[in-house]
Design a protein around this motif. Structure first.
Motif, PDB file in Angstrom:
ATOM      1  N   ALA A 110      -6.462 -20.791  -7.476  1.00 16.61           N
ATOM      2  CA  ALA A 110      -5.856 -20.508  -8.919  1.00 16.61           C
ATOM      3  C   ALA A 110      -6.645 -20.025  -9.933  1.00 16.61           C
ATOM      4  CB  ALA A 110      -5.305 -21.997  -9.100  1.00 16.61           C
ATOM      5  N   GLU A 111      -7.999 -20.076  -9.863  1.00 20.35           N
ATOM      6  CA  GLU A 111      -8.646 -19.698 -10.890  1.00 20.35           C
ATOM      7  C   GLU A 111      -9.103 -18.038 -10.805  1.00 20.35           C
ATOM      8  OE1 GLU A 111     -11.578 -22.364 -13.172  1.00 20.35           O
ATOM      9  OE2 GLU A 111     -11.507 -23.233 -11.130  1.00 20.35           O
ATOM     10  N   LYS A 112      -9.453 -17.897  -9.525  1.00 19.82           N
ATOM     11  CA  LYS A 112     -10.043 -16.581  -9.140  1.00 19.82           C
ATOM     12  C   LYS A 112      -9.050 -15.488  -9.099  1.00 19.82           C
ATOM     13  CE  LYS A 112     -14.193 -18.409  -7.050  1.00 19.82           C
ATOM     14  NZ  LYS A 112     -15.032 -18.247  -5.730  1.00 19.82           N
ATOM     15  N   ASP A 113      -7.758 -16.142  -8.500  1.00 20.78           N
ATOM     16  CA  ASP A 113      -6.726 -15.153  -8.248  1.00 20.78           C
ATOM     17  C   ASP A 113      -5.704 -14.435  -9.459  1.00 20.78           C
ATOM     18  OD1 ASP A 113      -7.810 -14.768  -5.730  1.00 20.78           O
ATOM     19  OD2 ASP A 113      -6.235 -16.182  -4.727  1.00 20.78           O
ATOM     20  N   PHE A 114      -5.883 -15.404 -10.567  1.00 24.49           N
ATOM     21  CA  PHE A 114      -4.994 -15.102 -11.562  1.00 24.49           C
ATOM     22  C   PHE A 114      -5.529 -15.139 -12.759  1.00 24.49           C
ATOM     23  CE2 PHE A 114      -2.307 -17.215  -8.309  1.00 24.49           C
ATOM     24  CZ  PHE A 114      -1.336 -16.399  -8.242  1.00 24.49           C
ATOM     25  N   GLU A 115      -4.941 -14.481 -13.880  1.00 29.43           N
ATOM     26  CA  GLU A 115      -5.220 -14.510 -15.296  1.00 29.43           C
ATOM     27  C   GLU A 115      -4.284 -15.043 -16.090  1.00 29.43           C
ATOM     28  OE1 GLU A 115      -6.721 -10.758 -16.742  1.00 29.43           O
ATOM     29  OE2 GLU A 115      -7.858 -10.067 -14.808  1.00 29.43           O
ATOM     30  N   PRO A 116      -4.668 -16.081 -16.947  1.00 30.33           N
ATOM     31  CA  PRO A 116      -3.813 -16.877 -17.805  1.00 30.33           C
ATOM     32  C   PRO A 116      -3.329 -15.818 -18.964  1.00 30.33           C
ATOM     33  CG  PRO A 116      -5.771 -17.332 -18.397  1.00 30.33           C
ATOM     34  CD  PRO A 116      -6.096 -16.687 -17.112  1.00 30.33           C
ATOM     35  N   VAL A 117      -1.818 -15.901 -19.301  1.00 27.28           N
ATOM     36  CA  VAL A 117      -1.448 -15.192 -20.354  1.00 27.28           C
ATOM     37  C   VAL A 117      -1.036 -16.291 -21.642  1.00 27.28           C
ATOM     38  CG1 VAL A 117       0.612 -13.819 -21.082  1.00 27.28           C
ATOM     39  CG2 VAL A 117      -0.262 -13.693 -18.919  1.00 27.28           C
ATOM     40  N   GLN A 244      -2.366 -40.339 -20.933  1.00 26.52           N
ATOM     41  CA  GLN A 244      -1.599 -39.054 -20.839  1.00 26.52           C
ATOM     42  C   GLN A 244      -1.404 -38.389 -19.874  1.00 26.52           C
ATOM     43  OE1 GLN A 244      -3.439 -35.748 -23.086  1.00 26.52           O
ATOM     44  NE2 GLN A 244      -1.761 -35.303 -23.956  1.00 26.52           N
ATOM     45  N   VAL A 245      -0.231 -38.166 -19.149  1.00 26.71           N
ATOM     46  CA  VAL A 245       0.098 -37.050 -18.149  1.00 26.71           C
ATOM     47  C   VAL A 245       1.262 -36.153 -18.522  1.00 26.71           C
ATOM     48  CG1 VAL A 245       0.842 -36.983 -15.742  1.00 26.71           C
ATOM     49  CG2 VAL A 245      -0.381 -39.163 -16.452  1.00 26.71           C
ATOM     50  N   LEU A 246       0.614 -34.852 -18.308  1.00 25.12           N
ATOM     51  CA  LEU A 246       1.836 -33.908 -18.976  1.00 25.12           C
ATOM     52  C   LEU A 246       2.142 -32.827 -17.677  1.00 25.12           C
ATOM     53  CD1 LEU A 246       0.469 -32.786 -22.354  1.00 25.12           C
ATOM     54  CD2 LEU A 246       2.507 -34.210 -21.955  1.00 25.12           C
ATOM     55  N   ALA A 247       3.236 -32.662 -17.453  1.00 27.54           N
ATOM     56  CA  ALA A 247       3.442 -31.552 -16.573  1.00 27.54           C
ATOM     57  C   ALA A 247       3.751 -30.063 -17.674  1.00 27.54           C
ATOM     58  CB  ALA A 247       4.997 -31.785 -15.899  1.00 27.54           C
ATOM     59  N   TRP A 248       3.612 -29.178 -16.785  1.00 30.56           N
ATOM     60  CA  TRP A 248       3.553 -27.784 -17.810  1.00 30.56           C
ATOM     61  C   TRP A 248       3.967 -26.778 -16.991  1.00 30.56           C
ATOM     62  CZ3 TRP A 248      -0.058 -24.445 -16.052  1.00 30.56           C
ATOM     63  CH2 TRP A 248      -1.155 -25.063 -15.324  1.00 30.56           C
ATOM     64  N   ASN A 249       4.141 -25.748 -17.863  1.00 33.51           N
ATOM     65  CA  ASN A 249       4.437 -24.494 -17.260  1.00 33.51           C
ATOM     66  C   ASN A 249       3.577 -23.378 -18.031  1.00 33.51           C
ATOM     67  OD1 ASN A 249       6.491 -25.008 -15.700  1.00 33.51           O
ATOM     68  ND2 ASN A 249       8.273 -25.057 -17.091  1.00 33.51           N
ATOM     69  N   GLY A 250       3.318 -22.426 -17.436  1.00 34.94           N
ATOM     70  CA  GLY A 250       2.273 -21.327 -18.126  1.00 34.94           C
ATOM     71  C   GLY A 250       2.415 -19.872 -17.490  1.00 34.94           C
ATOM     72  N   LEU A 251       2.484 -18.942 -18.232  1.00 30.66           N
ATOM     73  CA  LEU A 251       2.499 -17.500 -17.399  1.00 30.66           C
ATOM     74  C   LEU A 251       1.198 -17.065 -17.164  1.00 30.66           C
ATOM     75  CD1 LEU A 251       4.758 -15.433 -17.019  1.00 30.66           C
ATOM     76  CD2 LEU A 251       4.120 -14.259 -19.118  1.00 30.66           C
ATOM     77  N   TYR A 252       1.149 -16.493 -15.770  1.00 34.40           N
ATOM     78  CA  TYR A 252       0.098 -16.012 -15.033  1.00 34.40           C
ATOM     79  C   TYR A 252       0.293 -14.623 -14.824  1.00 34.40           C
ATOM     80  CZ  TYR A 252      -2.086 -20.627 -14.898  1.00 34.40           C
ATOM     81  OH  TYR A 252      -2.987 -21.531 -15.389  1.00 34.40           O
TER      82      TYR A 252
END
Length: 320
Positions: A110-117, A244-252
């Motif tokens: 998840a860290e090495k194969d993607f870049e966060p937007v 605290q527990v949050l589900a989330w969505n993020g573009l990669y």
């Protein structure tokens, strides 16, 4: 031409091409992979935002569902996508944080194969009960769980729900028995019907039932009260400090996507998320809109990994 001069000329050409790529991007349809079934919360929000991205950037943004293996199938496909800005993925806390700790082997990093937007949205979970159950408040539930360990059952329709329970048990010093369900539909049916006294689920899946009086919300898992369920106290405010527990969505995007393209996507998405009508619609869909920089998003995900990795290992949780 001498070699140093040729190298300099090539470097200049590449430098000029980067902005040009960003200026012309996109020149064809863009694919956004959603690693879940159509109609699920992430899918609905992504389709809504894809329409706005298409209008803003002058090209069609197509949502493709690639469900399976807790999101690993679609995310793996995205990781193998060409790093050119035409393959995106709406990642989640499951695909980009939790799965690496739950699965023995992973088809992507998840860290090495993607870049966060950009972090797109967050949504708390909510602890629910049937109005006829003996647990009218969170305090009553926790007292019952302490008095009779493992005598209180709670329905768990997702991995995130399992984590809510594990963290609640750890921070409140209680023992509550989780009952796994495959999706919200069956757990909600059993909760409303009284077959199970409690359940943990997303606000979007449950708030219509709360509004109609069929279910009662005992607490939300955000640190502050959620605009999605106004008036419902947080778990943290009811004696479980810092919960605290949050589900989330993020573009990669796939790693190696040109920085100028990533920035253009972030700029346009940021503008869209800032619009009042978009924010309101996302709230209606059960998502609290976020935003911010790619660096902020990357740090947020790293913090999530540090939090959940040890808890998952301690609880011995595995993918089902």
């Amino acid at each position: 031409m001498k070699i140093p001069t040729l190298v300099a000329a090539l470097a200049a050409t590449v430098a000029l091409a980067q902005p040009a790529t960003a200026q012309s991007y996109p020149t064809r349809p863009v694919k956004i992979i959603v690693a879940y079934q159509p109609g699920q919360g992430t899918d609905v929000a992504t389709r809504y935002l894809a329409e706005h991205l298409g209008k803003a950037m002058g090209q069609t943004f197509i949502v493709e569902n690639r469900a399976g293996a807790g999101g690993n199938i679609g995310t793996s496909e995205a990781a193998r996508g060409a790093p050119d800005g035409y393959t995106l993925i709406m990642g989640t806390n499951g695909t980009h944080v939790l799965n690496q700790f739950l699965y023995a082997t992973m088809p992507f990093d998840a860290e090495k194969d993607f870049e966060p937007v950009m972090l797109v949205s967050t949504f708390p979970m909510v602890l629910l009960t049937n109005p006829t159950s003996p647990y009218g408040t969170l305090a009553e539930l926790l007292a019952a769980a302490r008095a009779k360990p493992d005598a209180v059952d709670v329905g768990l329709p997702s991995t995130t729900a399992r984590l809510v329970l594990e963290l609640l048990k750890q921070q409140s010093g209680t023992s509550i028995r989780g009952i796994p369900y495959k999706g919200s539909g069956t757990s909600m049916t059993d909760l409303i019907g009284g077959q199970v006294p409690l359940a943990i689920d997303t606000v979007s899946a449950s708030r219509a039932f709360v509004a109609s009086g069929k279910l009662k919300a005992l607490g939300v898992t955000s640190l502050k009260e959620s605009a999605l369920l106004p008036g419902v106290k947080t778990v943290a405010a009811q004696g479980v400090d810092g919960f605290q527990v949050l589900a989330w969505n993020g573009l990669y995007v796939p790693r190696g996507t040109p920085a100028a393209v990533v920035q253009k996507l972030a700029t346009e998405l940021g503008k869209i998320l800032a619009r009042p009508e978009v924010r309101q619609r996302l709230l209606e869909l059960g998502h609290e809109p976020e935003g911010g920089s790619a660096a902020d998003f990357a740090e947020f995900a790293r913090t999530e990994r540090k939090k959940w990795g040890p808890l998952i290992a301690k609880a011995g949780l595995k993918a089902e």
